[in-house]
Design a protein around this motif. Sequence first.
Motif, PDB file in Angstrom:
ATOM      1  N   ASN A  36       0.861  -1.179   0.000  1.00  0.00           N
ATOM      2  CA  ASN A  36       0.000   0.000   0.000  1.00  0.00           C
ATOM      3  C   ASN A  36       0.901   1.233   0.000  1.00  0.00           C
ATOM      4  OD1 ASN A  36      -1.442   2.239   0.972  1.00  0.00           O
ATOM      5  ND2 ASN A  36      -2.932   0.928   1.988  1.00  0.00           N
ATOM      6  N   SER A  37       1.063   1.863  -1.159  1.00  0.00           N
ATOM      7  CA  SER A  37       2.024   2.973  -1.246  1.00  0.00           C
ATOM      8  C   SER A  37       1.572   4.184  -0.429  1.00  0.00           C
ATOM      9  CB  SER A  37       2.265   3.367  -2.702  1.00  0.00           C
ATOM     10  OG  SER A  37       1.067   3.729  -3.326  1.00  0.00           O
ATOM     11  N   GLY A  38       0.250   4.380  -0.315  1.00  0.00           N
ATOM     12  CA  GLY A  38      -0.256   5.499   0.497  1.00  0.00           C
ATOM     13  C   GLY A  38       0.217   5.384   1.932  1.00  0.00           C
ATOM     14  N   ASN A  39       0.301   4.141   2.433  1.00  0.00           N
ATOM     15  CA  ASN A  39       0.741   3.954   3.814  1.00  0.00           C
ATOM     16  C   ASN A  39       2.203   4.356   4.007  1.00  0.00           C
ATOM     17  OD1 ASN A  39      -1.681   3.202   4.822  1.00  0.00           O
ATOM     18  ND2 ASN A  39      -1.213   1.032   5.050  1.00  0.00           N
ATOM     19  N   LEU A  40       3.007   4.245   2.955  1.00  0.00           N
ATOM     20  CA  LEU A  40       4.405   4.687   3.077  1.00  0.00           C
ATOM     21  C   LEU A  40       4.444   6.209   3.242  1.00  0.00           C
ATOM     22  CD1 LEU A  40       5.986   2.354   0.387  1.00  0.00           C
ATOM     23  CD2 LEU A  40       6.280   2.193   2.844  1.00  0.00           C
ATOM     24  N   TYR A  41       3.641   6.919   2.429  1.00  0.00           N
ATOM     25  CA  TYR A  41       3.576   8.384   2.605  1.00  0.00           C
ATOM     26  C   TYR A  41       3.010   8.729   3.978  1.00  0.00           C
ATOM     27  CZ  TYR A  41       4.616   8.764  -2.344  1.00  0.00           C
ATOM     28  OH  TYR A  41       5.238   8.679  -3.557  1.00  0.00           O
ATOM     29  N   ARG A  42       2.036   7.949   4.418  1.00  0.00           N
ATOM     30  CA  ARG A  42       1.441   8.207   5.736  1.00  0.00           C
ATOM     31  C   ARG A  42       2.460   7.969   6.863  1.00  0.00           C
ATOM     32  NH1 ARG A  42      -4.153   8.523   6.058  1.00  0.00           N
ATOM     33  NH2 ARG A  42      -5.165   8.366   4.030  1.00  0.00           N
ATOM     34  N   ALA A  43       3.255   6.921   6.739  1.00  0.00           N
ATOM     35  CA  ALA A  43       4.226   6.609   7.795  1.00  0.00           C
ATOM     36  C   ALA A  43       5.292   7.711   7.877  1.00  0.00           C
ATOM     37  CB  ALA A  43       4.872   5.257   7.538  1.00  0.00           C
ATOM     38  N   ILE A  44       5.713   8.233   6.729  1.00  0.00           N
ATOM     39  CA  ILE A  44       6.704   9.328   6.748  1.00  0.00           C
ATOM     40  C   ILE A  44       6.067  10.571   7.372  1.00  0.00           C
ATOM     41  CG2 ILE A  44       8.150  10.820   5.310  1.00  0.00           C
ATOM     42  CD1 ILE A  44       8.204   8.431   3.270  1.00  0.00           C
ATOM     43  N   THR A  45       4.794  10.797   7.070  1.00  0.00           N
ATOM     44  CA  THR A  45       4.069  11.925   7.684  1.00  0.00           C
ATOM     45  C   THR A  45       4.021  11.750   9.195  1.00  0.00           C
ATOM     46  OG1 THR A  45       2.699  12.058   5.693  1.00  0.00           O
ATOM     47  CG2 THR A  45       1.872  13.190   7.655  1.00  0.00           C
ATOM     48  N   LEU A  46       3.743  10.529   9.633  1.00  0.00           N
ATOM     49  CA  LEU A  46       3.670  10.228  11.069  1.00  0.00           C
ATOM     50  C   LEU A  46       5.012  10.510  11.747  1.00  0.00           C
ATOM     51  CD1 LEU A  46       1.898   8.856  13.340  1.00  0.00           C
ATOM     52  CD2 LEU A  46       3.060   6.733  12.739  1.00  0.00           C
ATOM     53  N   VAL A  47       6.096  10.086  11.110  1.00  0.00           N
ATOM     54  CA  VAL A  47       7.429  10.317  11.684  1.00  0.00           C
ATOM     55  C   VAL A  47       7.646  11.828  11.853  1.00  0.00           C
ATOM     56  CG1 VAL A  47       9.914  10.096  11.281  1.00  0.00           C
ATOM     57  CG2 VAL A  47       8.414   8.216  10.709  1.00  0.00           C
ATOM     58  N   CYS A  48       7.327  12.601  10.819  1.00  0.00           N
ATOM     59  CA  CYS A  48       7.516  14.060  10.897  1.00  0.00           C
ATOM     60  C   CYS A  48       6.698  14.642  12.052  1.00  0.00           C
ATOM     61  CB  CYS A  48       7.068  14.726   9.590  1.00  0.00           C
ATOM     62  SG  CYS A  48       8.149  14.382   8.211  1.00  0.00           S
ATOM     63  N   LEU A  49       5.432  14.246  12.135  1.00  0.00           N
ATOM     64  CA  LEU A  49       4.567  14.802  13.182  1.00  0.00           C
ATOM     65  C   LEU A  49       5.081  14.440  14.566  1.00  0.00           C
ATOM     66  CD1 LEU A  49       1.074  14.126  11.534  1.00  0.00           C
ATOM     67  CD2 LEU A  49       2.198  16.350  11.813  1.00  0.00           C
ATOM     68  N   ARG A  50       5.545  13.206  14.712  1.00  0.00           N
ATOM     69  CA  ARG A  50       6.094  12.769  16.007  1.00  0.00           C
ATOM     70  C   ARG A  50       7.305  13.589  16.396  1.00  0.00           C
ATOM     71  NH1 ARG A  50       6.383   6.168  15.855  1.00  0.00           N
ATOM     72  NH2 ARG A  50       4.283   5.735  16.580  1.00  0.00           N
ATOM     73  N   LEU A  88      -1.998   5.202  11.097  1.00  0.00           N
ATOM     74  CA  LEU A  88      -1.791   5.948   9.844  1.00  0.00           C
ATOM     75  C   LEU A  88      -3.027   6.648   9.314  1.00  0.00           C
ATOM     76  CD1 LEU A  88       0.507   3.381   7.965  1.00  0.00           C
ATOM     77  CD2 LEU A  88       1.164   5.318   9.403  1.00  0.00           C
ATOM     78  N   HIS A  89      -4.186   6.398   9.924  1.00  0.00           N
ATOM     79  CA  HIS A  89      -5.412   6.966   9.346  1.00  0.00           C
ATOM     80  C   HIS A  89      -6.086   7.979  10.262  1.00  0.00           C
ATOM     81  CE1 HIS A  89      -5.496   4.710   5.584  1.00  0.00           C
ATOM     82  NE2 HIS A  89      -4.806   3.835   6.286  1.00  0.00           N
ATOM     83  N   SER A  90      -5.293   8.621  11.113  1.00  0.00           N
ATOM     84  CA  SER A  90      -5.865   9.664  11.965  1.00  0.00           C
ATOM     85  C   SER A  90      -6.193  10.877  11.101  1.00  0.00           C
ATOM     86  CB  SER A  90      -4.850  10.059  13.044  1.00  0.00           C
ATOM     87  OG  SER A  90      -3.747  10.696  12.427  1.00  0.00           O
TER      88      SER A  90
END
Length: 216
Positions: A36-50, A88-90
């Motif tokens: 799921n490529s969207g989840n890769l973008y989401r995980a990088i977003t999560l890292v940034c937010l954290r 990843l879906h918050s």
Amino acid sequence: MIIAIDGPAGTGKSTIAVMLAKNLKGKDGQPFTYINSGNLYRAITLVCLREGVDPADSKKALEYARGAPLAYREGKLYLGDDMVEDLLHSDEVDRHVSPLSAIVPIRHVVNDLIREIAAGLNAVVEGRDMTTVVFPHAEHRFFLDASIKERARRRFEQGVSNLGLEEIEEALIKRDSMDRNKIEGSLFLGEGVYYLDTSGLTLMQVYDTLHMKLNM
Ligand code: DC
């Protein structure tokens, strides 16, 4: 063998991609890996937010994208030792992921990672540019679509958002517009890609249609 599926949010791509990956075997008799490529973008977003970094800050976000220990294990996305799929879906990740995914060098990091994971495997890959940029020569390419009302209803019924139905619809329209207007990797129906409007269809009907097309 690669089966690539693209389409906007809320068209049921992920569910269908998971079903196909679970039920199919490649010509070599080996199972399919689901990416799921969207989840890769989401995980990088999560890292940034954290880390307190603005995901739209291209320089900093790229550093995190390059350094993030992302890996797929048994169809689930891990950040280091943590399985992060449930985070990843918050609404917050939803809000920030599209601008981050518009950063071209981050797209290259993600595309390389996907090609690396899929190399030599049977894979069902899904996202926005799997059929056009990442795997334009995939054996099978599909584009799943649905009306905006139907997509908002599906997201609402998933129950993962704190937003009301109308707010979800507005957020989807905003995200669609960003996803369709990227410099690279924007969402569009590529030439020769099989288009299916899923608005009036059940999941099983969508699955059966794709399964029939795959002829396997
Ligand atoms: O499929 P999704 O809604 O989980 O994707 C999250 C975001 O990532 C979405 O706004 C579009 C972006 N995306 C992308 O630009 N390219 C992809 N291949 C997959 C997702």
